[in-house]
Design a protein around this motif. Structure first.
Motif, PDB file in Angstrom:
ATOM      1  N   HIS A   1      -5.253  -3.027 -10.019  1.00 12.19           N
ATOM      2  CA  HIS A   1      -4.570  -1.765  -9.723  1.00 12.19           C
ATOM      3  C   HIS A   1      -3.847  -1.283 -10.983  1.00 12.19           C
ATOM      4  O   HIS A   1      -3.213  -2.082 -11.682  1.00 12.19           O
ATOM      5  CB  HIS A   1      -3.571  -1.952  -8.582  1.00 12.19           C
ATOM      6  N   PRO A   2      -3.915  -0.009 -11.314  1.00 13.74           N
ATOM      7  CA  PRO A   2      -3.288   0.488 -12.544  1.00 13.74           C
ATOM      8  C   PRO A   2      -1.772   0.337 -12.604  1.00 13.74           C
ATOM      9  O   PRO A   2      -1.192   0.389 -13.695  1.00 13.74           O
ATOM     10  CB  PRO A   2      -3.695   1.972 -12.575  1.00 13.74           C
ATOM     11  N   LYS A   3      -1.130   0.127 -11.457  1.00 10.53           N
ATOM     12  CA  LYS A   3       0.324  -0.041 -11.445  1.00 10.53           C
ATOM     13  C   LYS A   3       0.733  -1.510 -11.364  1.00 10.53           C
ATOM     14  O   LYS A   3       1.911  -1.816 -11.185  1.00 10.53           O
ATOM     15  CB  LYS A   3       0.935   0.737 -10.271  1.00 10.53           C
ATOM     16  N   VAL A   4      -0.253  -2.396 -11.500  1.00  9.80           N
ATOM     17  CA  VAL A   4       0.008  -3.843 -11.445  1.00  9.80           C
ATOM     18  C   VAL A   4      -0.481  -4.491 -12.728  1.00  9.80           C
ATOM     19  O   VAL A   4      -1.582  -4.212 -13.196  1.00  9.80           O
ATOM     20  CB  VAL A   4      -0.705  -4.488 -10.233  1.00  9.80           C
ATOM     21  N   MET A   5       0.354  -5.355 -13.292  1.00 11.59           N
ATOM     22  CA  MET A   5       0.008  -6.098 -14.502  1.00 11.59           C
ATOM     23  C   MET A   5       0.110  -7.588 -14.202  1.00 11.59           C
ATOM     24  O   MET A   5       1.105  -8.049 -13.640  1.00 11.59           O
ATOM     25  CB  MET A   5       0.975  -5.745 -15.642  1.00 11.59           C
ATOM     26  N   SER A   6      -0.925  -8.336 -14.544  1.00 10.38           N
ATOM     27  CA  SER A   6      -0.880  -9.790 -14.375  1.00 10.38           C
ATOM     28  C   SER A   6      -0.606 -10.437 -15.728  1.00 10.38           C
ATOM     29  O   SER A   6      -1.117  -9.996 -16.754  1.00 10.38           O
ATOM     30  CB  SER A   6      -2.195 -10.318 -13.800  1.00 10.38           C
ATOM     31  N   ILE A   7       0.217 -11.481 -15.706  1.00 11.03           N
ATOM     32  CA  ILE A   7       0.589 -12.200 -16.925  1.00 11.03           C
ATOM     33  C   ILE A   7       0.409 -13.692 -16.691  1.00 11.03           C
ATOM     34  O   ILE A   7       0.787 -14.214 -15.634  1.00 11.03           O
ATOM     35  CB  ILE A   7       2.058 -11.928 -17.321  1.00 11.03           C
ATOM     36  N   VAL A   8      -0.149 -14.370 -17.664  1.00  7.64           N
ATOM     37  CA  VAL A   8      -0.242 -15.827 -17.647  1.00  7.64           C
ATOM     38  C   VAL A   8       0.912 -16.370 -18.484  1.00  7.64           C
ATOM     39  O   VAL A   8       1.040 -16.050 -19.674  1.00  7.64           O
ATOM     40  CB  VAL A   8      -1.595 -16.314 -18.205  1.00  7.64           C
TER      41      VAL A   8
ATOM     42  N   ASP B   1       0.824  -1.205   0.000  1.00  3.54           N
ATOM     43  CA  ASP B   1       0.000   0.000   0.000  1.00  3.54           C
ATOM     44  C   ASP B   1       0.859   1.257   0.000  1.00  3.54           C
ATOM     45  O   ASP B   1       0.534   2.246  -0.669  1.00  3.54           O
ATOM     46  CB  ASP B   1      -0.949  -0.011   1.199  1.00  3.54           C
ATOM     47  N   ALA B   2       1.970   1.216   0.725  1.00  6.23           N
ATOM     48  CA  ALA B   2       2.891   2.358   0.731  1.00  6.23           C
ATOM     49  C   ALA B   2       3.693   2.409  -0.569  1.00  6.23           C
ATOM     50  O   ALA B   2       3.874   3.482  -1.153  1.00  6.23           O
ATOM     51  CB  ALA B   2       3.828   2.262   1.932  1.00  6.23           C
ATOM     52  N   TRP B   3       4.164   1.250  -1.020  1.00  4.40           N
ATOM     53  CA  TRP B   3       4.975   1.232  -2.244  1.00  4.40           C
ATOM     54  C   TRP B   3       4.202   1.740  -3.451  1.00  4.40           C
ATOM     55  O   TRP B   3       4.747   2.425  -4.313  1.00  4.40           O
ATOM     56  CB  TRP B   3       5.479  -0.185  -2.511  1.00  4.40           C
ATOM     57  N   LEU B   4       2.915   1.398  -3.514  1.00  2.00           N
ATOM     58  CA  LEU B   4       2.114   1.789  -4.676  1.00  2.00           C
ATOM     59  C   LEU B   4       1.769   3.278  -4.684  1.00  2.00           C
ATOM     60  O   LEU B   4       1.179   3.770  -5.653  1.00  2.00           O
ATOM     61  CB  LEU B   4       0.843   0.947  -4.741  1.00  2.00           C
ATOM     62  N   GLN B   5       2.174   3.994  -3.639  1.00  2.00           N
ATOM     63  CA  GLN B   5       2.072   5.449  -3.664  1.00  2.00           C
ATOM     64  C   GLN B   5       3.158   6.045  -4.539  1.00  2.00           C
ATOM     65  O   GLN B   5       3.050   7.191  -4.992  1.00  2.00           O
ATOM     66  CB  GLN B   5       2.187   6.012  -2.237  1.00  2.00           C
ATOM     67  N   LYS B   6       4.207   5.272  -4.762  1.00  3.15           N
ATOM     68  CA  LYS B   6       5.298   5.685  -5.648  1.00  3.15           C
ATOM     69  C   LYS B   6       4.957   5.321  -7.093  1.00  3.15           C
ATOM     70  O   LYS B   6       4.047   4.535  -7.360  1.00  3.15           O
ATOM     71  CB  LYS B   6       6.597   4.978  -5.239  1.00  3.15           C
TER      72      LYS B   6
END
Length: 319
Positions: free
Chosen positions: A213-220, A138-143
């Motif tokens: 989350h817009p700063k997270v990408m999931s890949i299969v 939660d803190a890291w994703l503020q960056k």
């Protein structure tokens, strides 16, 4: 390791020597450490995880690749590294020379974080096999960071993890017999940064809430195998780097399984020698699990995944 002395400030010398001492004993590491009920084996450390969560700060531009072991970690890392630095000889050399403790958040002595803070790279790439609940997300994703979470079908993942884990110094819990190994694995006995009775699906469940989350990408993993070029383009867009068709083509070629395996076996440093022995780059691909799983074992894995991941809608690709 000598290369680090040439690219890092002189005040980092003591930390580099501490890292060298750690790497010299990494092959014999056998202690299982614990934090918040999670167990860390071999090259991972509860002390380091605690520091990463409680004190370490990410920087704008950082990229974190989060996976369960043997799920495409190094492949995606190499794609990202090539996208960022493959066109710059100096930065390509620096980014390609990082020993394991400077890549994995949970590995090495705590001084590894100080060294990475001094590495002369515009953007840093970190890897982790930790569940999301152990990180200060939660803190890291503020960056202005990017996180890539990769999943692979659990049967091929299990076979790859079986072979890799044979080099762990825990014969009593990591048996050579496949049947016993799989039983231990699905019972959450083999240390993999999870709690007792937890394994792969439990790790996925910690990351799944962040997929939107817009700063997270999931890949299969299997989707990326089927369309590597398309996924590399998506990765370039996600991390915000421009890449021509020619650059994309080079990234795909230079991150292929055969090229990565060849590159690893050409290296002579202790870190690379260890991973040559441990078959860091083994076979890849989809469907090899059929040579190991019995029908009953396959059905047992299906049942566990369906029960634990029912609310996620995740459907794995097995062939």
């Amino acid at each position: 390791m000598d290369y680090l002395y040439t690219i890092l400030p002189t005040e980092c010398a003591d930390d580099i020597r501490q890292l060298e001492k750690y790497l010299a004993g990494i092959g014999a590491a056998s202690e299982i450490t614990e934090w918040k009920g999670h167990k860390f084996g071999a090259v991972f450390s509860a002390e380091t995880v605690k520091y990463a969560c409680a004190e370490w700060q990410v920087k704008d531009g950082d990229i974190i690749i989060a996976t369960y072991p043997r799920s495409g970690t190094n492949w995606v890392k190499e794609c990202i590294r090539q996208l960022l630095y493959g066109q710059d000889e100096k930065l390509d050399k620096i980014s390609g020379s990082m020993p394991m403790p400077l890549r994995y958040i949970e590995s090495g002595p705590v001084c590894s974080f100080k060294l990475m803070d001094s590495i002369p790279l515009p953007r840093r790439i970190f890897l982790t096999h930790l569940p999301a609940n152990l990180l200060n997300l939660d803190a890291w994703l503020q960056k202005d960071i990017r996180i890539i979470n990769v999943i692979r079908n659990p049967k091929d993942q299990a076979v790859s993890w079986y072979h890799f884990s044979q080099h762990f110094p825990y014969a009593e819990i990591v048996p050579k017999d496949w049947n016993q190994w799989l039983e231990n694995y699905m019972a959450g006995i083999i240390p993999s940064n999870m709690k007792d009775n937890e394994f792969y699906p439990d790790n996925i469940l910690t990351w799944f809430p962040y997929w939107k989350h817009p700063k997270v990408m999931s890949i299969v993993y299997e989707d990326m195998l089927a369309d590597t070029t398309g996924h590399v383009k998506e990765l370039a867009n996600f991390i915000g780097t421009e890449a021509s068709d020619n650059v994309i083509e080079n990234v795909v070629a230079n991150s292929s399984h055969s090229k990565m395996k060849s590159d690893l076996h050409e290296k002579e440093d202790p870190d690379s020698k260890l991973f040559q022995k441990m078959e860091l780059i083994r076979k890849g691909g989809v469907g090899g699990w059929k040579n190991y799983f019995t029908v009953a074992q396959s059905e047992g894995m299906d049942e566990i995944m369906e029960n634990k991941l029912a609310q996620t809608g995740i459907k794995f690709i097995y062939e």
